[in-house]
Design a protein around this motif. Structure first.
Motif, PDB file in Angstrom:
ATOM      1  N   ILE A   9       0.210  -9.423  -3.362  1.00 40.03           N
ATOM      2  CA  ILE A   9       0.723  -8.112  -2.962  1.00 40.03           C
ATOM      3  C   ILE A   9       0.706  -7.967  -1.445  1.00 40.03           C
ATOM      4  N   MET A  10      -0.417  -8.307  -0.844  1.00 37.20           N
ATOM      5  CA  MET A  10      -0.562  -8.224   0.608  1.00 37.20           C
ATOM      6  C   MET A  10      -0.315  -9.586   1.240  1.00 37.20           C
ATOM      7  N   ARG A  11       0.075  -9.561   2.504  1.00 37.41           N
ATOM      8  CA  ARG A  11       0.250 -10.811   3.239  1.00 37.41           C
ATOM      9  C   ARG A  11      -1.119 -11.425   3.530  1.00 37.41           C
ATOM     10  N   ASP A  12      -1.144 -12.752   3.640  1.00 32.18           N
ATOM     11  CA  ASP A  12      -2.399 -13.460   3.905  1.00 32.18           C
ATOM     12  C   ASP A  12      -3.061 -12.997   5.199  1.00 32.18           C
ATOM     13  N   ASP A  13      -2.266 -12.739   6.248  1.00 31.50           N
ATOM     14  CA  ASP A  13      -2.851 -12.310   7.524  1.00 31.50           C
ATOM     15  C   ASP A  13      -3.483 -10.925   7.408  1.00 31.50           C
ATOM     16  N   GLU A  14      -2.929 -10.076   6.546  1.00 28.12           N
ATOM     17  CA  GLU A  14      -3.512  -8.739   6.332  1.00 28.12           C
ATOM     18  C   GLU A  14      -4.835  -8.846   5.575  1.00 28.12           C
ATOM     19  N   TRP A  37       0.811  -1.216   0.000  1.00 31.26           N
ATOM     20  CA  TRP A  37       0.000   0.000   0.000  1.00 31.26           C
ATOM     21  C   TRP A  37       0.846   1.269   0.000  1.00 31.26           C
ATOM     22  N   MET A  38       2.147   1.151  -0.289  1.00 30.14           N
ATOM     23  CA  MET A  38       3.026   2.316  -0.213  1.00 30.14           C
ATOM     24  C   MET A  38       2.513   3.498  -1.037  1.00 30.14           C
ATOM     25  N   PRO A  39       2.143   3.327  -2.293  1.00 29.72           N
ATOM     26  CA  PRO A  39       1.661   4.500  -3.056  1.00 29.72           C
ATOM     27  C   PRO A  39       0.439   5.156  -2.412  1.00 29.72           C
ATOM     28  N   TYR A  40      -0.468   4.365  -1.897  1.00 28.54           N
ATOM     29  CA  TYR A  40      -1.673   4.906  -1.259  1.00 28.54           C
ATOM     30  C   TYR A  40      -1.300   5.678   0.004  1.00 28.54           C
ATOM     31  N   CYS A  41      -0.498   5.071   0.865  1.00 30.40           N
ATOM     32  CA  CYS A  41      -0.106   5.720   2.119  1.00 30.40           C
ATOM     33  C   CYS A  41       0.676   7.008   1.861  1.00 30.40           C
ATOM     34  N   VAL A  42       1.595   6.970   0.910  1.00 27.84           N
ATOM     35  CA  VAL A  42       2.399   8.157   0.606  1.00 27.84           C
ATOM     36  C   VAL A  42       1.525   9.275   0.038  1.00 27.84           C
TER      37      VAL A  42
END
Length: 146
Positions: free
Chosen positions: A86-91, A34-39
């Motif tokens: 892209i995301m971890r399974d736990d996320e 989510w780096m682009p979104y957070c930034v």
């Protein structure tokens, strides 16, 4: 676009209000990928603060709101499995659980209510140059779940 409108707001209005919607992702890293979104949300929140500083003493008030977890296209894509690599399974599992227990809110629900309250200047505690994290700070809003 706002930079173009500001000179007109300064001369045309006895008072004006600019409301900027950002995200709680502006101050904390939520999920892998989510780096682009957070930034971009962090930049938007800082823009609000800088703009408020520049407009201190003018008739233009700058306010911001950050919704809680919202059922947007990105959330729907995540629930549909499009972020599997892209995301971890736990996320992803956290979002799946939120979807099951109705922790997602309708954008037209919370966002519309809070923006309307800000526009009507009836949101208690809303201040010039500050973001309201309205899933935490704002009371008196009727929250609508999917």
């Amino acid at each position: 676009m706002l930079q173009i409108a500001l000179p007109h707001l300064r001369v045309a209005a006895s008072s004006a209000l600019v409301i900027i919607l950002s995200s709680g992702a502006d101050t904390r890293i939520i999920n892998s990928g989510w780096m682009p979104y957070c930034v971009s949300k962090a930049a938007l929140s800082r823009y609000l603060q800088c703009l408020a500083h520049e407009e201190d003493g003018s008739q233009i008030k700058i306010r911001g709101a950050c919704p809680g977890v919202t059922r947007t296209p990105i959330a729907k894509d995540m629930l549909a499995g499009k972020y599997k690599n892209i995301m971890r399974d736990d996320e992803i599992e956290i979002f799946l659980q939120w979807s099951k227990d109705e922790s997602f809110v309708q954008p037209q629900g919370w966002s519309g209510d809070v923006v309307g309250m800000m526009a009507a200047d009836s949101l208690e505690g809303a201040k010039h140059g500050e973001l309201e994290y309205y899933d935490i700070q704002v009371s008196g809003v009727e929250y609508k779940f999917l």
